[in-house]
Design a protein around this motif. Structure first.
Motif, PDB file in Angstrom:
ATOM      1  N   GLY A 134      -4.746 -10.697 -33.188  1.00 54.89           N
ATOM      2  CA  GLY A 134      -5.011  -9.469 -33.928  1.00 54.89           C
ATOM      3  C   GLY A 134      -6.267  -8.729 -33.533  1.00 54.89           C
ATOM      4  N   HIS A 135      -6.923  -9.169 -32.457  1.00 57.58           N
ATOM      5  CA  HIS A 135      -8.117  -8.473 -31.994  1.00 57.58           C
ATOM      6  C   HIS A 135      -7.745  -7.395 -30.984  1.00 57.58           C
ATOM      7  CE1 HIS A 135     -10.629 -11.489 -33.933  1.00 57.58           C
ATOM      8  NE2 HIS A 135      -9.885 -12.426 -33.375  1.00 57.58           N
ATOM      9  N   LEU A 136      -8.566  -6.368 -30.927  1.00 56.42           N
ATOM     10  CA  LEU A 136      -8.366  -5.291 -29.959  1.00 56.42           C
ATOM     11  C   LEU A 136      -9.115  -5.653 -28.682  1.00 56.42           C
ATOM     12  CD1 LEU A 136      -7.189  -2.440 -29.513  1.00 56.42           C
ATOM     13  CD2 LEU A 136      -9.384  -1.531 -30.305  1.00 56.42           C
ATOM     14  N   LEU A 137      -8.418  -5.572 -27.554  1.00 57.83           N
ATOM     15  CA  LEU A 137      -9.004  -5.953 -26.282  1.00 57.83           C
ATOM     16  C   LEU A 137      -9.309  -4.709 -25.456  1.00 57.83           C
ATOM     17  CD1 LEU A 137      -9.836  -8.437 -24.673  1.00 57.83           C
ATOM     18  CD2 LEU A 137      -7.531  -8.536 -23.720  1.00 57.83           C
ATOM     19  N   ALA A 138     -10.561  -4.597 -25.017  1.00 56.24           N
ATOM     20  CA  ALA A 138     -10.993  -3.479 -24.188  1.00 56.24           C
ATOM     21  C   ALA A 138     -11.689  -4.024 -22.948  1.00 56.24           C
ATOM     22  CB  ALA A 138     -11.938  -2.563 -24.966  1.00 56.24           C
ATOM     23  N   THR A 139     -11.840  -3.170 -21.935  1.00 52.71           N
ATOM     24  CA  THR A 139     -12.490  -3.618 -20.702  1.00 52.71           C
ATOM     25  C   THR A 139     -13.211  -2.462 -20.030  1.00 52.71           C
ATOM     26  OG1 THR A 139     -12.146  -4.651 -18.529  1.00 52.71           O
ATOM     27  CG2 THR A 139     -10.382  -3.239 -19.349  1.00 52.71           C
ATOM     28  N   THR A 140     -14.291  -2.777 -19.337  1.00 54.80           N
ATOM     29  CA  THR A 140     -14.980  -1.793 -18.506  1.00 54.80           C
ATOM     30  C   THR A 140     -14.549  -1.937 -17.052  1.00 54.80           C
ATOM     31  OG1 THR A 140     -16.856  -3.324 -18.276  1.00 54.80           O
ATOM     32  CG2 THR A 140     -17.019  -1.638 -19.995  1.00 54.80           C
ATOM     33  N   ASN A 141     -13.633  -2.855 -16.774  1.00 52.54           N
ATOM     34  CA  ASN A 141     -13.121  -3.059 -15.418  1.00 52.54           C
ATOM     35  C   ASN A 141     -12.023  -2.040 -15.111  1.00 52.54           C
ATOM     36  OD1 ASN A 141     -14.811  -5.310 -15.322  1.00 52.54           O
ATOM     37  ND2 ASN A 141     -13.198  -6.682 -16.016  1.00 52.54           N
ATOM     38  N   TYR A 142     -11.759  -1.859 -13.819  1.00 56.51           N
ATOM     39  CA  TYR A 142     -10.699  -0.945 -13.404  1.00 56.51           C
ATOM     40  C   TYR A 142      -9.387  -1.664 -13.110  1.00 56.51           C
ATOM     41  CZ  TYR A 142     -15.037   1.539 -12.097  1.00 56.51           C
ATOM     42  OH  TYR A 142     -16.296   2.092 -12.083  1.00 56.51           O
ATOM     43  N   ASP A 143      -9.445  -2.962 -12.912  1.00 53.91           N
ATOM     44  CA  ASP A 143      -8.250  -3.712 -12.512  1.00 53.91           C
ATOM     45  C   ASP A 143      -7.326  -3.983 -13.691  1.00 53.91           C
ATOM     46  OD1 ASP A 143      -8.833  -6.476 -13.733  1.00 53.91           O
ATOM     47  OD2 ASP A 143     -10.649  -6.119 -12.573  1.00 53.91           O
ATOM     48  N   GLY A 144      -6.142  -4.498 -13.384  1.00 52.16           N
ATOM     49  CA  GLY A 144      -5.153  -4.745 -14.424  1.00 52.16           C
ATOM     50  C   GLY A 144      -4.945  -6.213 -14.736  1.00 52.16           C
ATOM     51  N   ALA A 173      -2.383  -4.278 -30.848  1.00 55.62           N
ATOM     52  CA  ALA A 173      -2.607  -5.423 -29.967  1.00 55.62           C
ATOM     53  C   ALA A 173      -1.798  -5.364 -28.680  1.00 55.62           C
ATOM     54  CB  ALA A 173      -2.296  -6.723 -30.713  1.00 55.62           C
ATOM     55  N   ASP A 174      -0.861  -4.427 -28.586  1.00 55.49           N
ATOM     56  CA  ASP A 174      -0.089  -4.298 -27.345  1.00 55.49           C
ATOM     57  C   ASP A 174      -0.727  -3.292 -26.391  1.00 55.49           C
ATOM     58  OD1 ASP A 174       0.465  -2.105 -28.961  1.00 55.49           O
ATOM     59  OD2 ASP A 174       2.484  -1.847 -28.136  1.00 55.49           O
ATOM     60  N   LYS A 175      -1.937  -2.830 -26.727  1.00 53.95           N
ATOM     61  CA  LYS A 175      -2.660  -1.900 -25.876  1.00 53.95           C
ATOM     62  C   LYS A 175      -3.942  -2.564 -25.367  1.00 53.95           C
ATOM     63  CE  LYS A 175       0.049   1.653 -27.000  1.00 53.95           C
ATOM     64  NZ  LYS A 175       0.775   1.101 -28.153  1.00 53.95           N
ATOM     65  N   ILE A 176      -4.288  -2.246 -24.117  1.00 53.55           N
ATOM     66  CA  ILE A 176      -5.572  -2.643 -23.557  1.00 53.55           C
ATOM     67  C   ILE A 176      -6.343  -1.364 -23.292  1.00 53.55           C
ATOM     68  CG2 ILE A 176      -6.792  -3.880 -21.737  1.00 53.55           C
ATOM     69  CD1 ILE A 176      -4.993  -5.690 -23.373  1.00 53.55           C
ATOM     70  N   ILE A 177      -7.517  -1.229 -23.873  1.00 52.31           N
ATOM     71  CA  ILE A 177      -8.309  -0.015 -23.723  1.00 52.31           C
ATOM     72  C   ILE A 177      -9.204  -0.126 -22.482  1.00 52.31           C
ATOM     73  CG2 ILE A 177     -10.148   1.378 -24.724  1.00 52.31           C
ATOM     74  CD1 ILE A 177      -8.993   0.900 -27.436  1.00 52.31           C
ATOM     75  N   PHE A 178      -9.031   0.791 -21.565  1.00 55.33           N
ATOM     76  CA  PHE A 178      -9.834   0.839 -20.339  1.00 55.33           C
ATOM     77  C   PHE A 178     -10.940   1.874 -20.533  1.00 55.33           C
ATOM     78  CE2 PHE A 178      -6.140  -1.371 -18.996  1.00 55.33           C
ATOM     79  CZ  PHE A 178      -6.521  -2.140 -17.896  1.00 55.33           C
ATOM     80  N   LEU A 179     -12.103   1.395 -20.912  1.00 52.59           N
ATOM     81  CA  LEU A 179     -13.211   2.276 -21.274  1.00 52.59           C
ATOM     82  C   LEU A 179     -13.716   3.111 -20.104  1.00 52.59           C
ATOM     83  CD1 LEU A 179     -15.178  -0.289 -23.464  1.00 52.59           C
ATOM     84  CD2 LEU A 179     -13.844   1.661 -24.294  1.00 52.59           C
ATOM     85  N   HIS A 180     -13.633   2.553 -18.881  1.00 53.90           N
ATOM     86  CA  HIS A 180     -14.115   3.271 -17.701  1.00 53.90           C
ATOM     87  C   HIS A 180     -12.996   3.611 -16.730  1.00 53.90           C
ATOM     88  CE1 HIS A 180     -18.592   1.893 -18.146  1.00 53.90           C
ATOM     89  NE2 HIS A 180     -18.212   2.760 -19.056  1.00 53.90           N
ATOM     90  N   GLY A 181     -11.754   3.608 -17.222  1.00 56.25           N
ATOM     91  CA  GLY A 181     -10.640   4.011 -16.388  1.00 56.25           C
ATOM     92  C   GLY A 181      -9.844   2.853 -15.809  1.00 56.25           C
ATOM     93  N   TYR A 182      -8.665   3.193 -15.297  1.00 57.43           N
ATOM     94  CA  TYR A 182      -7.728   2.220 -14.754  1.00 57.43           C
ATOM     95  C   TYR A 182      -7.327   2.672 -13.353  1.00 57.43           C
ATOM     96  CZ  TYR A 182      -3.309  -0.443 -14.461  1.00 57.43           C
ATOM     97  OH  TYR A 182      -2.279  -1.265 -14.072  1.00 57.43           O
TER      98      TYR A 182
END
Length: 212
Positions: A134-144, A173-182
């Protein structure tokens, strides 16, 4: 506001009940791409390695004089290097490729970032378990690397303000937030000074980020 007497216990409570925002950085990709056969992580999983690769791409395509590329690499590898050296290299990489919407930039990201694979999934699996809790997952990485191969998890970038805010508010929870782009969406990649300025001046993104 008083600090909790036992911050570790407080953190465990937050994780147990779900609803936290967990941000994965470069270390996650470097650990996941570590290959026991070579004893190394994927070079482009780090910012320095990615920029060195970009400079090499420019050289191969005759877009930068070799001596200028070498000067950038010297600064990147120097123990005295600072953030301004990295930003300067990123500025030249993006500009000399023709910008974030150019074919060169897109092809380079696909080769450099798109080729990163996971050899050690221990950290990725732990993050995925937290996401499923139930946590929201985000990343500053560009990879998948945080996305699943089946395509059930969807990337959301800062270029999609409505989807970004909806994922944050609803803890989707089915979304991954890309803070600096994908990397598959090159114009969303925040790499050089101009793109950092663009995102810093984007009022909608700042509001969305505050919500996250």
């Amino acid at each position: 506001m008083a600090h909790p007497a036992n911050p570790d216990a407080e953190l465990r409570k937050v994780i147990t009940r779900g609803g936290a925002v967990i941000v994965a950085g470069t270390g996650v990709s470097m650990a996941a791409s570590w290959d026991a056969s070579t004893g190394k992580s994927h070079p482009e999983a780090s910012w320095a390695g990615l920029l060195e690769n970009g400079l090499e791409w420019l050289k191969q395509n005759n877009l930068i004089p070799p001596e200028e590329a070498a000067a950038h690499v010297t600064f990147l590898k120097s123990k005295r290097s600072g953030i301004h050296h990295f930003v300067s290299a990123a500025q030249d990489v993006t500009r000399l490729m023709g910008g974030a919407e150019s074919q060169h930039f897109s092809e380079w990201l696909a080769r450099a970032i798109g080729s990163i694979t996971a050899h050690d999934r221990q950290g990725l699996d732990a993050l995925d378990a937290l996401r499923r809790h139930g946590h929201l997952l985000a990343t500053t990485n560009y990879d998948g690397l945080l996305l699943d191969k089946a395509g059930a998890l969807k990337p959301v970038t800062w270029k999609e303000p409505d989807a970004f805010l909806r994922a944050a508010r609803n803890k989707e929870a089915d979304k991954i937030i890309f803070l600096h782009g994908y990397w598959r969406q090159p114009p969303s990649v925040i790499l050089d000074w101009d793109s950092y300025q663009q995102i810093a001046r984007d009022d909608q993104y700042r509001q969305d980020l505050a919500a996250v």
